[in-house]
Structure formats: C-alpha cells, structure tokens
Design an enzyme around this catalytic site. Structure first.
Site, PDB file in Angstrom:
ATOM      1  N   GLU A 114      56.235 -24.611   0.870  1.00  0.00           N
ATOM      2  CA  GLU A 114      55.602 -23.486   0.169  1.00  0.00           C
ATOM      3  C   GLU A 114      56.567 -22.808  -0.804  1.00  0.00           C
ATOM      4  O   GLU A 114      56.328 -21.671  -1.226  1.00  0.00           O
ATOM      5  CB  GLU A 114      55.050 -22.453   1.177  1.00  0.00           C
ATOM      6  CG  GLU A 114      54.091 -22.985   2.215  1.00  0.00           C
ATOM      7  CD  GLU A 114      52.762 -23.506   1.655  1.00  0.00           C
ATOM      8  OE1 GLU A 114      52.578 -23.479   0.429  1.00  0.00           O
ATOM      9  OE2 GLU A 114      51.937 -23.956   2.465  1.00  0.00           O
ATOM     10  N   HIS A 138      55.672 -15.884   5.164  1.00  0.00           N
ATOM     11  CA  HIS A 138      54.395 -16.548   5.444  1.00  0.00           C
ATOM     12  C   HIS A 138      54.349 -16.917   6.915  1.00  0.00           C
ATOM     13  O   HIS A 138      55.296 -17.492   7.440  1.00  0.00           O
ATOM     14  CB  HIS A 138      54.270 -17.806   4.576  1.00  0.00           C
ATOM     15  CG  HIS A 138      53.143 -18.706   4.987  1.00  0.00           C
ATOM     16  ND1 HIS A 138      51.830 -18.301   5.031  1.00  0.00           N
ATOM     17  CD2 HIS A 138      53.128 -20.016   5.367  1.00  0.00           C
ATOM     18  CE1 HIS A 138      51.063 -19.307   5.418  1.00  0.00           C
ATOM     19  NE2 HIS A 138      51.823 -20.359   5.640  1.00  0.00           N
ATOM     20  N   HIS A 140      51.395 -17.722  10.533  1.00  0.00           N
ATOM     21  CA  HIS A 140      50.058 -18.138  10.970  1.00  0.00           C
ATOM     22  C   HIS A 140      49.591 -17.235  12.114  1.00  0.00           C
ATOM     23  O   HIS A 140      49.558 -17.655  13.272  1.00  0.00           O
ATOM     24  CB  HIS A 140      50.097 -19.595  11.438  1.00  0.00           C
ATOM     25  CG  HIS A 140      50.429 -20.590  10.366  1.00  0.00           C
ATOM     26  ND1 HIS A 140      50.638 -21.937  10.637  1.00  0.00           N
ATOM     27  CD2 HIS A 140      50.580 -20.451   9.031  1.00  0.00           C
ATOM     28  CE1 HIS A 140      50.907 -22.578   9.510  1.00  0.00           C
ATOM     29  NE2 HIS A 140      50.902 -21.703   8.515  1.00  0.00           N
ATOM     30  N   GLU A 168      47.055   4.234  10.934  1.00  0.00           N
ATOM     31  CA  GLU A 168      48.278   4.062  10.135  1.00  0.00           C
ATOM     32  C   GLU A 168      48.090   3.062   8.988  1.00  0.00           C
ATOM     33  O   GLU A 168      48.859   3.077   8.017  1.00  0.00           O
ATOM     34  CB  GLU A 168      49.431   3.592  11.031  1.00  0.00           C
ATOM     35  CG  GLU A 168      49.205   2.191  11.582  1.00  0.00           C
ATOM     36  CD  GLU A 168      50.416   1.608  12.320  1.00  0.00           C
ATOM     37  OE1 GLU A 168      50.189   0.968  13.353  1.00  0.00           O
ATOM     38  OE2 GLU A 168      51.543   1.794  11.862  1.00  0.00           O
ATOM     39  N   HIS A 209      44.087 -20.263   7.322  1.00  0.00           N
ATOM     40  CA  HIS A 209      45.464 -20.773   7.302  1.00  0.00           C
ATOM     41  C   HIS A 209      46.485 -19.740   7.777  1.00  0.00           C
ATOM     42  O   HIS A 209      47.190 -19.968   8.756  1.00  0.00           O
ATOM     43  CB  HIS A 209      45.806 -21.269   5.887  1.00  0.00           C
ATOM     44  CG  HIS A 209      47.186 -21.835   5.754  1.00  0.00           C
ATOM     45  ND1 HIS A 209      47.508 -22.882   4.927  1.00  0.00           N
ATOM     46  CD2 HIS A 209      48.361 -21.487   6.336  1.00  0.00           C
ATOM     47  CE1 HIS A 209      48.787 -23.168   5.029  1.00  0.00           C
ATOM     48  NE2 HIS A 209      49.331 -22.330   5.865  1.00  0.00           N
TER      49      HIS A 209
END
Ligand code: 13P
Ligand code: ZN
Length: 286
Positions: A114, A138, A140, A168, A209
């Site tokens: 990525e 990133h 999952h 919040e 994803h």
C-alpha cells in the site's frame, strides 16, 4: 546512535504493536508509515546501507528527498520487535518523487504493497497541514469493516452514525469520515481515491477491507483510529440489540456541543432523519 535506539523508531514499533494487540492486524493485515523529521534522519544516518532504486508505482513530487519508516509487505505487526530488521525499515524518496530506495532494514523484504496509498496520503497531508502531519496508518478493524456491509457507503451516513455513538467523536474527528467503495487494494487507483478524501478528512474507510487514519504523531493517529473503531463497536452492539434507537444525540445537541467545545461541525452531517431506524436508505436523508 543505533537505529533501534532512536525515539521515533521506538514510537513507530510501539504503535504497530499496539495495533496488533487491538486485533487489527491479523496475519500481515495493515501497514504503517512515518515521514521522518530531518533531525531524526541525522540521528540514525550512520546506519544507512542504501540499496537500488525501485519505482513507487505513483508520483509524489512534493515528497522528493523525504525519508519514511514503513512496514514491509507481507510482514506481521506482531513481529515488529522480535524481527525488527525484517519487518520494517526506512526508505528514501528520490528527487522526482517517482522512486524509492531502502536505506535501513526491510531485510529480504519490500515496503508495504500500500505504499502508493501511504505516500499519496502523506503528500496531501503535508500540503494541507503545512507539514504538520507525519503518520499514515492502515489497519483491519473488525467493527468498522462489519458496518460497511450494512450502512450505506456514504461519508454523511458513516460520519453521523459514528458521531452519535460516543459524545467525544465529533470533537476527535470534527471534519468527518470518508468512505471509499470496494476497490482492488495495493495500486494507484485506490491511492488516488483515498488521497482525494484525505484532503478533507483524517479518516478514510475502505469498504469490506479496513481503515486509513492520518495524524500529527503516533499518539494522535493511534488514538483517532481507536476512537473510530470503538464507536463502530458500540454501533455494532446497538444493531445487534435492535434496528431502532430509542434515543440518541440529536442535530441540535451536536450544535450545542460544537459551540462549547469550539469545533466546527459541517451541517451536511447534521441532516434530519425521517425515522429512528439505524439502517436506513440514503434517500431518507432530507
Ligand atoms: P502489506 O502486507 O503489503 O502491507 O498488505 C497488507 C494490507 O493490509 C493490504 O491492504
Ligand atoms: Zn489492508
């Protein structure tokens, strides 16, 4: 200084491992990059062993000459301490922003697949925050991913529903959240779509994803991811009990909160709803 003794390297490892402990990094899932400060590059430069240049897979001219810490492709966050030199490393971007070379670590490995998304996000964030933002993350996270199967994939709906789940939230991510529909990961197209959203948001969800978060430092970026996923977990629990809310935080409540907490909440997220149903059709947004 030894590479692994540098504070910024330790901060990077801690964040990656914290993500593993949250359950956000099954197998090689997820990746982390950090745009290294010039004085931090100086601290560890004596350890550099530059390798050959390789294409990034996209063009990031505004990152020319920058150095990044990056996790490796196919590498496991849970190994970030015990196999440090194989699991992550440092790369340098060339003077055109087209190629990178590894200068430390990533033994027998390449940067994350990525990398195009990470670097395009860094490029946008460097520009819109005047160089303040340095972390792109990133992962999952289970609950956020689960919601992409039941909520309409719109920035407005995801932002509003996640704001409602914890008081919040609008203070932590007042700009909202972007959603990328399902796309093939790892390439330039998804990088372009994500970096477009990163111009206005600090969080982008990849349908079915995972999620991307951007921030100034490791604490703020991890905290942002954690807050969004916690909120998603509450929504999943609420949905598992009922498809209706008996009561919730209203648009006017958000307006009052914005005033007291000195944040600006875009009105497009404060739409009136036609029903108390949680999984509603986007056409129900007035
Ligand atoms: P990498 O192992 O290449 O970082 O890929 C993991 C991932 O989450 C892809 O989206
Ligand atoms: Zn992923």
């Amino acid at each position: 200084m030894k590479f692994l003794d540098a504070e910024f390297v330790k901060g990077f490892q801690r964040m990656a491992f914290d993500g593993w402990e949250q359950g956000w990094h099954e197998r090689n899932g997820g990746n982390l990059t950090y745009r290294v400060k010039p004085e931090e590059v100086e601290e560890v430069k004596e350890n550099f062993e530059p390798r050959e240049w390789a294409p990034i897979g996209t063009s990031v001219p505004k990152l020319a000459g920058e150095y990044f810490l990056t996790t490796g492709s196919g590498k496991y966050m849970r190994n970030i301490y015990i196999k440090a030199e194989e699991t992550f490393g440092m790369i340098e971007v060339d003077d055109k922003g087209e190629n990178y070379r590894t200068v430390w670590g990533l033994k027998g490995a390449r940067p994350t697949s990525e990398l195009p998304s990470h670097l395009m996000n860094h490029e946008v964030k460097k520009e819109v925050t005047n160089g303040r933002y340095r972390v792109i993350y990133h992962c999952h996270p289970t609950n956020t991913i689960a919601l992409t199967f039941v909520l309409p994939l719109s920035d407005e709906v995801f932002t509003r529903e996640l704001w409602e789940m914890a008081t919040e939230c609008p203070v932590v991510f007042p700009d909202g959240i972007g959603v990328v529909p399902w796309m093939v990961p790892g390439g330039r197209d998804i990088a372009v779509a994500t970096s477009k959203l990163m111009r206005k948001y600090d969080v982008a969800i990849w349908a079915h994803h995972g999620m991307f978060a951007a921030g100034e430092d490791f604490d703020l970026t991890f905290g942002l991811m954690h807050t969004v996923e916690k909120s998603a977990e509450i929504l999943v629990k609420v949905l598992s009990m009922s498809d209706h809310k008996a009561q919730t935080i209203t648009p006017d409540d958000f307006r009052h909160l914005a005033k007291d907490f000195h944040v600006t909440l875009p009105e497009r997220f404060l739409y009136e709803k036609k029903s108390s149903k949680i999984v509603y059709d986007p056409s129900e947004i007035q």
